[in-house]
Design a protein around this motif. Structure first.
Motif, PDB file in Angstrom:
ATOM      1  N   PRO A 168       0.821  -1.210   0.000  1.00  0.00           N
ATOM      2  CA  PRO A 168       0.000   0.000   0.000  1.00  0.00           C
ATOM      3  C   PRO A 168       0.855   1.260   0.000  1.00  0.00           C
ATOM      4  N   GLU A 169       0.230   2.375  -0.370  1.00  0.00           N
ATOM      5  CA  GLU A 169       0.962   3.639  -0.503  1.00  0.00           C
ATOM      6  C   GLU A 169       1.709   4.030   0.768  1.00  0.00           C
ATOM      7  N   LYS A 170       1.106   3.764   1.901  1.00  0.00           N
ATOM      8  CA  LYS A 170       1.745   4.198   3.152  1.00  0.00           C
ATOM      9  C   LYS A 170       3.092   3.516   3.362  1.00  0.00           C
ATOM     10  N   ASP A 171       3.270   2.312   2.804  1.00  0.00           N
ATOM     11  CA  ASP A 171       4.580   1.651   2.896  1.00  0.00           C
ATOM     12  C   ASP A 171       5.619   2.402   2.070  1.00  0.00           C
ATOM     13  N   ALA A 172       5.202   2.888   0.888  1.00  0.00           N
ATOM     14  CA  ALA A 172       6.109   3.694   0.066  1.00  0.00           C
ATOM     15  C   ALA A 172       6.472   4.987   0.793  1.00  0.00           C
ATOM     16  N   TYR A 173       5.465   5.627   1.370  1.00  0.00           N
ATOM     17  CA  TYR A 173       5.717   6.883   2.075  1.00  0.00           C
ATOM     18  C   TYR A 173       6.636   6.663   3.280  1.00  0.00           C
ATOM     19  N   GLN A 174       6.470   5.531   3.948  1.00  0.00           N
ATOM     20  CA  GLN A 174       7.326   5.227   5.094  1.00  0.00           C
ATOM     21  C   GLN A 174       8.780   5.074   4.654  1.00  0.00           C
ATOM     22  N   ILE A 225      10.194   6.386   1.963  1.00  0.00           N
ATOM     23  CA  ILE A 225      10.689   7.708   1.571  1.00  0.00           C
ATOM     24  C   ILE A 225      11.017   8.531   2.813  1.00  0.00           C
ATOM     25  N   PHE A 226      10.132   8.469   3.804  1.00  0.00           N
ATOM     26  CA  PHE A 226      10.347   9.188   5.060  1.00  0.00           C
ATOM     27  C   PHE A 226      11.643   8.735   5.725  1.00  0.00           C
ATOM     28  N   GLU A 227      11.928   7.437   5.721  1.00  0.00           N
ATOM     29  CA  GLU A 227      13.148   6.921   6.338  1.00  0.00           C
ATOM     30  C   GLU A 227      14.393   7.457   5.633  1.00  0.00           C
ATOM     31  N   VAL A 228      14.325   7.616   4.312  1.00  0.00           N
ATOM     32  CA  VAL A 228      15.456   8.206   3.583  1.00  0.00           C
ATOM     33  C   VAL A 228      15.620   9.669   3.962  1.00  0.00           C
ATOM     34  N   LEU A 229      14.517  10.419   3.979  1.00  0.00           N
ATOM     35  CA  LEU A 229      14.598  11.852   4.277  1.00  0.00           C
ATOM     36  C   LEU A 229      15.094  12.099   5.699  1.00  0.00           C
ATOM     37  N   LYS A 230      14.804  11.193   6.611  1.00  0.00           N
ATOM     38  CA  LYS A 230      15.289  11.330   7.987  1.00  0.00           C
ATOM     39  C   LYS A 230      16.815  11.225   8.055  1.00  0.00           C
ATOM     40  N   LYS A 231      17.424  10.556   7.078  1.00  0.00           N
ATOM     41  CA  LYS A 231      18.877  10.394   7.064  1.00  0.00           C
ATOM     42  C   LYS A 231      19.592  11.633   6.549  1.00  0.00           C
ATOM     43  N   LEU A 232      18.842  12.565   5.939  1.00  0.00           N
ATOM     44  CA  LEU A 232      19.439  13.759   5.349  1.00  0.00           C
ATOM     45  C   LEU A 232      19.602  14.853   6.394  1.00  0.00           C
ATOM     46  N   ASN A 233      20.777  15.426   6.469  1.00  0.00           N
ATOM     47  CA  ASN A 233      21.000  16.532   7.387  1.00  0.00           C
ATOM     48  C   ASN A 233      20.203  17.765   6.969  1.00  0.00           C
ATOM     49  N   ARG A 255       0.182  14.920  -3.024  1.00  0.00           N
ATOM     50  CA  ARG A 255      -0.306  15.579  -1.811  1.00  0.00           C
ATOM     51  C   ARG A 255      -0.352  14.586  -0.655  1.00  0.00           C
ATOM     52  N   ASN A 256      -0.627  13.328  -0.966  1.00  0.00           N
ATOM     53  CA  ASN A 256      -0.667  12.320   0.097  1.00  0.00           C
ATOM     54  C   ASN A 256       0.708  12.113   0.724  1.00  0.00           C
ATOM     55  N   LEU A 257       1.771  12.204  -0.082  1.00  0.00           N
ATOM     56  CA  LEU A 257       3.120  12.115   0.480  1.00  0.00           C
ATOM     57  C   LEU A 257       3.366  13.283   1.418  1.00  0.00           C
ATOM     58  N   PHE A 258       3.016  14.485   0.989  1.00  0.00           N
ATOM     59  CA  PHE A 258       3.197  15.659   1.836  1.00  0.00           C
ATOM     60  C   PHE A 258       2.389  15.533   3.131  1.00  0.00           C
ATOM     61  N   LYS A 259       1.184  15.006   3.015  1.00  0.00           N
ATOM     62  CA  LYS A 259       0.345  14.818   4.211  1.00  0.00           C
ATOM     63  C   LYS A 259       0.987  13.814   5.162  1.00  0.00           C
ATOM     64  N   TYR A 260       1.577  12.753   4.598  1.00  0.00           N
ATOM     65  CA  TYR A 260       2.252  11.752   5.437  1.00  0.00           C
ATOM     66  C   TYR A 260       3.448  12.379   6.149  1.00  0.00           C
TER      67      TYR A 260
END
Length: 202
Positions: free
Chosen positions: A63-69, A71-79, A92-97
């Motif tokens: 499901p989409e939320k797994d993709a967003y999760q 992506i979120f894990e990658v962005l958390k690694k960025l300073n 918009r759903n990614l931004f909402k997540y």
């Protein structure tokens, strides 16, 4: 400090390899992701601000939320704090997540969201930051920083492509490694050198 980038396209398998559109000589998306993260963090500090001008990632996991999760894990690694300007591949759903899972970095939130663009002032110029290149007409001291077109350049001196694939990094004396966000000094160097380049053509 402030930095600028676009079109990271984390997880986007179809961009792997050599092409005129987006030359990315990686065997796997993991290699590409890790290279961007490493080069990003080598330059950007935890208290810095990075303007990301769209197309963060493309991942069609269901499901989409797994993709967003993921992506979120990658962005958390960025300073740094990320000022996210929506690209055509950013839902918009990614931004909402990301907004739902936002968290503090010092006195600020990790993510800030903009649907269209952001205007800032640097060194007596105004910079309009958008995902798509803007056609601004005759302007003075206004530069459009953008992404979207990957390894192409708008034939207008006031438009600067800051994407990770940009050919306009060739204007720099010292081209940073792939995925490294551009510094304010590099942006100003690209602006100056593109203006010189265009003056020679007249």
């Amino acid at each position: 400090m402030q930095f600028f980038t676009a079109d990271t396209h984390f997880f986007h398998e179809r961009l792997l390899g050599i092409s005129e559109f987006a030359p990315r000589p990686f065997l796997t998306v993991e290699d590409m992701n890790d290279t961007i993260i490493e080069n990003w963090n080598r330059r950007v500090g935890k208290d810095d601000v990075v303007y990301h001008l769209g197309d963060i990632a493309i991942l069609h996991t269901r499901p989409e939320k797994d993709a967003y999760q993921r992506i979120f894990e990658v962005l958390k690694k960025l300073n740094g704090r990320l000022i996210l300007i929506k690209g055509n591949h950013d839902s918009r759903n990614l931004f909402k997540y990301l907004e739902k899972h936002n968290y503090s970095v010092g006195n600020h939130l990790k993510f800030e969201f903009h649907d269209v663009g952001v205007l800032i002032k640097m060194n007596h110029r105004q910079y309009y930051m958008t995902h798509y290149p803007m056609m601004m007409g005759i302007v003075k001291q206004i530069i459009n920083l953008h992404g979207h077109i990957h390894h192409y350049s708008v034939p207008i001196k006031e438009n600067i492509n800051v994407g990770v694939d940009t050919p306009e990094a060739d204007y720099l004396k010292h081209k940073p490694p792939f995925g490294t966000p551009f510094s304010q000094q590099e942006i100003e160097e690209m602006v100056a050198q593109k203006q010189i380049d265009f003056a020679k053509r007249q």
